[in-house]
Design a protein around this motif. Sequence first.
Motif, PDB file in Angstrom:
ATOM      1  N   ALA A 195      -3.974   7.788  11.641  1.00 21.47           N
ATOM      2  CA  ALA A 195      -4.790   6.672  12.110  1.00 21.47           C
ATOM      3  C   ALA A 195      -5.759   6.166  11.050  1.00 21.47           C
ATOM      4  CB  ALA A 195      -5.549   7.084  13.363  1.00 21.47           C
ATOM      5  N   ARG A 196      -6.291   7.071  10.247  1.00 20.46           N
ATOM      6  CA  ARG A 196      -7.257   6.657   9.241  1.00 20.46           C
ATOM      7  C   ARG A 196      -6.617   5.712   8.226  1.00 20.46           C
ATOM      8  NH1 ARG A 196     -11.505  10.455   6.228  1.00 20.46           N
ATOM      9  NH2 ARG A 196     -12.578   8.821   5.130  1.00 20.46           N
ATOM     10  N   GLN A 197      -5.422   6.061   7.740  1.00 25.05           N
ATOM     11  CA  GLN A 197      -4.715   5.212   6.779  1.00 25.05           C
ATOM     12  C   GLN A 197      -4.420   3.852   7.411  1.00 25.05           C
ATOM     13  OE1 GLN A 197      -4.006   5.339   3.617  1.00 25.05           O
ATOM     14  NE2 GLN A 197      -2.533   3.704   3.455  1.00 25.05           N
ATOM     15  N   SER A 198      -3.984   3.855   8.658  1.00 26.30           N
ATOM     16  CA  SER A 198      -3.679   2.607   9.337  1.00 26.30           C
ATOM     17  C   SER A 198      -4.931   1.754   9.479  1.00 26.30           C
ATOM     18  CB  SER A 198      -3.063   2.900  10.703  1.00 26.30           C
ATOM     19  OG  SER A 198      -2.846   1.701  11.392  1.00 26.30           O
ATOM     20  N   SER A 199      -6.030   2.374   9.860  1.00 34.11           N
ATOM     21  CA  SER A 199      -7.291   1.652   9.994  1.00 34.11           C
ATOM     22  C   SER A 199      -7.728   1.096   8.644  1.00 34.11           C
ATOM     23  CB  SER A 199      -8.366   2.584  10.548  1.00 34.11           C
ATOM     24  OG  SER A 199      -9.617   1.949  10.548  1.00 34.11           O
ATOM     25  N   THR A 200      -7.603   1.889   7.601  1.00 31.70           N
ATOM     26  CA  THR A 200      -7.942   1.441   6.251  1.00 31.70           C
ATOM     27  C   THR A 200      -7.057   0.268   5.859  1.00 31.70           C
ATOM     28  OG1 THR A 200      -8.653   3.660   5.596  1.00 31.70           O
ATOM     29  CG2 THR A 200      -8.122   2.122   3.821  1.00 31.70           C
ATOM     30  N   ALA A 201      -5.774   0.378   6.118  1.00 30.16           N
ATOM     31  CA  ALA A 201      -4.830  -0.689   5.777  1.00 30.16           C
ATOM     32  C   ALA A 201      -5.199  -1.985   6.489  1.00 30.16           C
ATOM     33  CB  ALA A 201      -3.410  -0.272   6.124  1.00 30.16           C
ATOM     34  N   ASP A 202      -5.516  -1.900   7.764  1.00 34.75           N
ATOM     35  CA  ASP A 202      -5.899  -3.089   8.531  1.00 34.75           C
ATOM     36  C   ASP A 202      -7.143  -3.739   7.945  1.00 34.75           C
ATOM     37  OD1 ASP A 202      -3.772  -2.563  10.219  1.00 34.75           O
ATOM     38  OD2 ASP A 202      -5.024  -1.681  11.802  1.00 34.75           O
ATOM     39  N   LEU A 256      -5.811   2.971  -3.280  1.00 30.19           N
ATOM     40  CA  LEU A 256      -7.033   3.011  -4.084  1.00 30.19           C
ATOM     41  C   LEU A 256      -8.261   3.023  -3.182  1.00 30.19           C
ATOM     42  CD1 LEU A 256      -8.528   2.809  -6.838  1.00 30.19           C
ATOM     43  CD2 LEU A 256      -8.424   0.322  -6.548  1.00 30.19           C
ATOM     44  N   VAL A 257      -8.288   2.167  -2.192  1.00 31.68           N
ATOM     45  CA  VAL A 257      -9.424   2.109  -1.270  1.00 31.68           C
ATOM     46  C   VAL A 257      -9.546   3.397  -0.478  1.00 31.68           C
ATOM     47  CG1 VAL A 257     -10.340   0.946   0.787  1.00 31.68           C
ATOM     48  CG2 VAL A 257      -9.443  -0.405  -1.122  1.00 31.68           C
ATOM     49  N   ASP A 258      -8.406   3.901  -0.027  1.00 30.53           N
ATOM     50  CA  ASP A 258      -8.407   5.129   0.761  1.00 30.53           C
ATOM     51  C   ASP A 258      -8.957   6.298  -0.060  1.00 30.53           C
ATOM     52  OD1 ASP A 258      -7.894   6.199   3.319  1.00 30.53           O
ATOM     53  OD2 ASP A 258      -6.104   7.193   2.572  1.00 30.53           O
ATOM     54  N   GLU A 312     -17.226  -4.159   2.353  1.00 30.77           N
ATOM     55  CA  GLU A 312     -16.618  -3.776   3.630  1.00 30.77           C
ATOM     56  C   GLU A 312     -16.716  -2.276   3.875  1.00 30.77           C
ATOM     57  OE1 GLU A 312     -14.371  -3.633   7.206  1.00 30.77           O
ATOM     58  OE2 GLU A 312     -15.315  -5.363   6.230  1.00 30.77           O
ATOM     59  N   PHE A 313     -16.482  -1.478   2.834  1.00 32.70           N
ATOM     60  CA  PHE A 313     -16.445  -0.026   2.978  1.00 32.70           C
ATOM     61  C   PHE A 313     -17.746   0.641   2.534  1.00 32.70           C
ATOM     62  CE2 PHE A 313     -12.013  -1.183   3.163  1.00 32.70           C
ATOM     63  CZ  PHE A 313     -11.482  -0.304   4.076  1.00 32.70           C
ATOM     64  N   ASP A 314     -18.740  -0.165   2.184  1.00 23.08           N
ATOM     65  CA  ASP A 314     -20.062   0.330   1.806  1.00 23.08           C
ATOM     66  C   ASP A 314     -19.980   1.418   0.736  1.00 23.08           C
ATOM     67  OD1 ASP A 314     -22.845   0.338   1.903  1.00 23.08           O
ATOM     68  OD2 ASP A 314     -22.887   1.958   3.376  1.00 23.08           O
ATOM     69  N   GLY A 315     -19.337   1.077  -0.362  1.00 22.25           N
ATOM     70  CA  GLY A 315     -19.190   2.026  -1.455  1.00 22.25           C
ATOM     71  C   GLY A 315     -18.932   1.289  -2.751  1.00 22.25           C
ATOM     72  N   GLN A 316     -18.520   2.033  -3.758  1.00 19.52           N
ATOM     73  CA  GLN A 316     -18.259   1.441  -5.058  1.00 19.52           C
ATOM     74  C   GLN A 316     -16.990   2.033  -5.650  1.00 19.52           C
ATOM     75  OE1 GLN A 316     -21.518   1.687  -7.789  1.00 19.52           O
ATOM     76  NE2 GLN A 316     -20.461   0.513  -9.359  1.00 19.52           N
ATOM     77  N   ASP A 343       0.208  -1.912  -0.839  1.00 14.90           N
ATOM     78  CA  ASP A 343       0.103  -0.485  -0.555  1.00 14.90           C
ATOM     79  C   ASP A 343      -0.691   0.249  -1.646  1.00 14.90           C
ATOM     80  OD1 ASP A 343       0.772   1.760   1.182  1.00 14.90           O
ATOM     81  OD2 ASP A 343       2.026   2.439  -0.487  1.00 14.90           O
ATOM     82  N   ASN A 344      -0.487  -0.113  -2.907  1.00 14.25           N
ATOM     83  CA  ASN A 344      -1.241   0.510  -3.996  1.00 14.25           C
ATOM     84  C   ASN A 344      -2.731   0.237  -3.845  1.00 14.25           C
ATOM     85  OD1 ASN A 344       1.293  -0.528  -6.346  1.00 14.25           O
ATOM     86  ND2 ASN A 344       1.191   1.401  -5.246  1.00 14.25           N
ATOM     87  N   LEU A 345      -3.079  -0.961  -3.428  1.00 10.24           N
ATOM     88  CA  LEU A 345      -4.479  -1.314  -3.212  1.00 10.24           C
ATOM     89  C   LEU A 345      -5.068  -0.509  -2.056  1.00 10.24           C
ATOM     90  CD1 LEU A 345      -6.879  -3.131  -3.990  1.00 10.24           C
ATOM     91  CD2 LEU A 345      -5.983  -4.801  -2.355  1.00 10.24           C
TER      92      LEU A 345
END
Length: 87
Positions: free
Chosen positions: A2-9, A80-82, A56-60, A75-77
């Motif tokens: 679910a986390r990957q899916s949420s990140t992808a969305d 990276l975010v994940d 969006e993800f409150d990070g750097q 998917d590569n992007l």
Amino acid sequence: MARQSSTADRVKKVMVEALDLSLHPDQLDDDLSLYSPVIRMDSLNLLRLIVALEEEFDGQIDDEDVMEADLENVDNLIDLVDKRLAS
């Protein structure tokens, strides 16, 4: 996963907004090239997108991480975010 899916969305939503794409986030296939006519990625768009994702993800994401990432497709992007922001 679910986390990957949420990140992808979230990544796809940010992509559509930051890059002013004229499609719905669900239409961004994971294997779609970032350099396709649909996304039209260039250095300025990449910078705009990374800044929007950091907000969006409150990070750097370090510049080195971006340069070392194999950013060929959506998917590569997401990967990276994940790895750098969603954890």
